[in-house]
Write a protein that holds these residues in place. Structure first.
Motif, PDB file in Angstrom:
ATOM      1  N   MET A 100     -49.564  36.712 -21.322  1.00 55.36           N
ATOM      2  CA  MET A 100     -50.296  35.495 -20.984  1.00 55.36           C
ATOM      3  C   MET A 100     -51.762  35.795 -20.692  1.00 55.36           C
ATOM      4  N   ILE A 101     -52.021  36.893 -19.967  1.00 56.39           N
ATOM      5  CA  ILE A 101     -53.398  37.255 -19.623  1.00 56.39           C
ATOM      6  C   ILE A 101     -54.166  37.653 -20.875  1.00 56.39           C
ATOM      7  N   ARG A 102     -53.551  38.464 -21.733  1.00 51.69           N
ATOM      8  CA  ARG A 102     -54.231  38.909 -22.956  1.00 51.69           C
ATOM      9  C   ARG A 102     -54.569  37.722 -23.864  1.00 51.69           C
ATOM     10  N   LYS A 103     -53.628  36.795 -23.977  1.00 56.50           N
ATOM     11  CA  LYS A 103     -53.851  35.613 -24.825  1.00 56.50           C
ATOM     12  C   LYS A 103     -55.019  34.774 -24.300  1.00 56.50           C
ATOM     13  N   ALA A 104     -55.024  34.515 -22.984  1.00 57.77           N
ATOM     14  CA  ALA A 104     -56.094  33.708 -22.394  1.00 57.77           C
ATOM     15  C   ALA A 104     -57.445  34.391 -22.544  1.00 57.77           C
ATOM     16  N   LEU A 105     -57.489  35.704 -22.316  1.00 59.15           N
ATOM     17  CA  LEU A 105     -58.757  36.428 -22.424  1.00 59.15           C
ATOM     18  C   LEU A 105     -59.260  36.461 -23.864  1.00 59.15           C
ATOM     19  N   PHE A 106     -58.344  36.515 -24.823  1.00 55.50           N
ATOM     20  CA  PHE A 106     -58.735  36.508 -26.236  1.00 55.50           C
ATOM     21  C   PHE A 106     -59.489  35.228 -26.584  1.00 55.50           C
ATOM     22  N   TYR A 107     -58.938  34.091 -26.170  1.00 56.86           N
ATOM     23  CA  TYR A 107     -59.587  32.812 -26.479  1.00 56.86           C
ATOM     24  C   TYR A 107     -60.841  32.589 -25.637  1.00 56.86           C
ATOM     25  N   ARG A 108     -60.860  33.129 -24.429  1.00 58.48           N
ATOM     26  CA  ARG A 108     -62.068  33.018 -23.617  1.00 58.48           C
ATOM     27  C   ARG A 108     -63.208  33.837 -24.222  1.00 58.48           C
ATOM     28  N   ARG A 109     -62.875  34.980 -24.820  1.00 56.86           N
ATOM     29  CA  ARG A 109     -63.907  35.777 -25.488  1.00 56.86           C
ATOM     30  C   ARG A 109     -64.476  35.028 -26.688  1.00 56.86           C
ATOM     31  N   GLN A 110     -63.628  34.331 -27.427  1.00 61.39           N
ATOM     32  CA  GLN A 110     -64.122  33.534 -28.551  1.00 61.39           C
ATOM     33  C   GLN A 110     -65.093  32.461 -28.067  1.00 61.39           C
ATOM     34  N   ARG A 111     -64.785  31.831 -26.960  1.00 62.53           N
ATOM     35  CA  ARG A 111     -65.692  30.823 -26.387  1.00 62.53           C
ATOM     36  C   ARG A 111     -67.019  31.472 -25.992  1.00 62.53           C
ATOM     37  N   ALA A 112     -66.929  32.614 -25.311  1.00 63.22           N
ATOM     38  CA  ALA A 112     -68.144  33.296 -24.866  1.00 63.22           C
ATOM     39  C   ALA A 112     -69.017  33.693 -26.058  1.00 63.22           C
ATOM     40  N   GLU A 113     -68.392  34.124 -27.156  1.00 61.10           N
ATOM     41  CA  GLU A 113     -69.153  34.503 -28.352  1.00 61.10           C
ATOM     42  C   GLU A 113     -69.855  33.288 -28.955  1.00 61.10           C
ATOM     43  N   ALA A 114     -69.168  32.143 -28.965  1.00 64.93           N
ATOM     44  CA  ALA A 114     -69.784  30.925 -29.507  1.00 64.93           C
ATOM     45  C   ALA A 114     -70.965  30.482 -28.649  1.00 64.93           C
ATOM     46  N   ILE A 115     -70.820  30.594 -27.342  1.00 64.73           N
ATOM     47  CA  ILE A 115     -71.915  30.215 -26.443  1.00 64.73           C
ATOM     48  C   ILE A 115     -73.095  31.163 -26.627  1.00 64.73           C
ATOM     49  N   ALA A 116     -72.794  32.459 -26.749  1.00 67.10           N
ATOM     50  CA  ALA A 116     -73.852  33.444 -26.940  1.00 67.10           C
ATOM     51  C   ALA A 116     -74.571  33.238 -28.274  1.00 67.10           C
ATOM     52  N   TYR A 117     -73.845  32.749 -29.266  1.00 67.41           N
ATOM     53  CA  TYR A 117     -74.445  32.478 -30.586  1.00 67.41           C
ATOM     54  C   TYR A 117     -75.546  31.422 -30.464  1.00 67.41           C
ATOM     55  N   GLY A 118     -75.364  30.475 -29.538  1.00 67.52           N
ATOM     56  CA  GLY A 118     -76.444  29.572 -29.173  1.00 67.52           C
ATOM     57  C   GLY A 118     -76.579  28.297 -29.975  1.00 67.52           C
ATOM     58  N   SER A 119     -75.648  28.007 -30.882  1.00 64.52           N
ATOM     59  CA  SER A 119     -75.729  26.767 -31.660  1.00 64.52           C
ATOM     60  C   SER A 119     -75.043  25.646 -30.887  1.00 64.52           C
ATOM     61  N   SER A 120     -75.845  24.764 -30.288  1.00 65.65           N
ATOM     62  CA  SER A 120     -75.259  23.715 -29.460  1.00 65.65           C
ATOM     63  C   SER A 120     -76.014  22.410 -29.630  1.00 65.65           C
ATOM     64  N   LYS A 121     -75.296  21.330 -29.369  1.00 64.19           N
ATOM     65  CA  LYS A 121     -75.888  19.993 -29.410  1.00 64.19           C
ATOM     66  C   LYS A 121     -75.284  19.172 -28.274  1.00 64.19           C
ATOM     67  N   LEU A 122     -76.009  18.135 -27.884  1.00 65.80           N
ATOM     68  CA  LEU A 122     -75.492  17.212 -26.882  1.00 65.80           C
ATOM     69  C   LEU A 122     -74.480  16.283 -27.549  1.00 65.80           C
ATOM     70  N   GLY A 123     -73.340  16.116 -26.906  1.00 66.57           N
ATOM     71  CA  GLY A 123     -72.313  15.233 -27.439  1.00 66.57           C
ATOM     72  C   GLY A 123     -71.948  14.143 -26.452  1.00 66.57           C
ATOM     73  N   LEU A 124     -71.371  13.056 -26.979  1.00 64.68           N
ATOM     74  CA  LEU A 124     -70.915  11.945 -26.147  1.00 64.68           C
ATOM     75  C   LEU A 124     -69.428  11.737 -26.365  1.00 64.68           C
ATOM     76  N   ILE A 125     -68.659  11.830 -25.286  1.00 65.78           N
ATOM     77  CA  ILE A 125     -67.214  11.633 -25.372  1.00 65.78           C
ATOM     78  C   ILE A 125     -66.939  10.150 -25.594  1.00 65.78           C
ATOM     79  N   ARG A 126     -66.226   9.830 -26.669  1.00 64.18           N
ATOM     80  CA  ARG A 126     -65.991   8.419 -26.964  1.00 64.18           C
ATOM     81  C   ARG A 126     -64.547   7.989 -26.722  1.00 64.18           C
ATOM     82  N   SER A 127     -63.600   8.942 -26.735  1.00 61.07           N
ATOM     83  CA  SER A 127     -62.203   8.567 -26.514  1.00 61.07           C
ATOM     84  C   SER A 127     -61.378   9.804 -26.187  1.00 61.07           C
TER      85      SER A 127
END
Length: 209
Positions: free
Chosen positions: A59-86
């Motif tokens: 469980m820990i390895r799985k969670a850390l794997f996906y958290r690393r993917q998130r961290a890599e995407a954030i570090a990549y720096g491609s982001s935009k403002l979004g609006l939650i519609r539903s």
């Protein structure tokens, strides 16, 4: 109300309860060794205790794997403002127990509009699934959307959470039956289940020594 709600794939689930169970399990084994010496069934109980250890590590390895993917995407720096519609609820079936009984995991997906500043075109993306009804905790529909290098995976960050649950939110008009209201969804039931399981395990150990 300070909190960080993670998508289901980034959660570690009940790993804390598993770790506590392992500690109790092996503490009881060690106590039995100290008071009554070694027994032929000791190896069986020792091996049985490895199952929750393996489950917790997985469980820990799985969670850390996906958290690393998130961290890599954030570090990549491609982001935009979004609006939650539903928000969309989905019940995903799975089989559990000796009889392979059909059960359901409930997930909540946020649909977010992203406007291209150059063209004005609006694209709608769907978030990862959340086990918690995250929309009930949000004070604003604004969110930052990060996109990974592939351009296909999106990650939501910078949620604006309510200070208190009774504060007005963005989906207050959603009927309460939309939520998961069964008793099994509460932390109290999870804690009681773990306590009962630990007591049963300890009783079994002492009866066999």
């Amino acid at each position: 109300m300070k909190r960080k709600i993670r998508p289901a794939e980034e959660e570690m689930g009940n790993v804390v309860f598993l770790i506590l169970f392992v500690i109790m399990w092996y503490s009881s084994l060690i106590g039995s060794f100290l008071t009554g010496g070694t027994h032929a069934t000791a190896l069986l109980f020792f091996v049985a205790g490895l199952l929750p250890v393996y489950t917790a590590v997985t469980m820990i390895r799985k969670a850390l794997f996906y958290r690393r993917q998130r961290a890599e995407a954030i570090a990549y720096g491609s982001s935009k403002l979004g609006l939650i519609r539903s928000v969309v609820r989905q019940d995903v079936p799975y089989q559990s127990g000796k009889n392979n009984s059909l059960r359901y995991h409930r997930y909540y997906y946020l649909q977010v509009d992203i406007t291209d500043p150059a063209t004005g075109v609006v694209n709608t993306i769907t978030s990862q699934g959340y086990r918690k009804p995250i929309h009930r905790y949000l004070a604003s529909n604004q969110v930052r959307v990060y996109t990974d290098r592939s351009g296909w995976k999106h990650y939501l960050e910078d949620f604006q959470y309510k200070e208190r649950m009774k504060d007005p939110g963005i989906f207050d008009d959603r009927p309460m039956e939309f939520e998961e209201t069964t008793a099994g969804s509460g932390h109290v039931v999870q804690i009681l289940f773990v306590v009962i399981f630990i007591l049963m395990a300890l009783t079994s150990i002492f009866q066999n020594f």
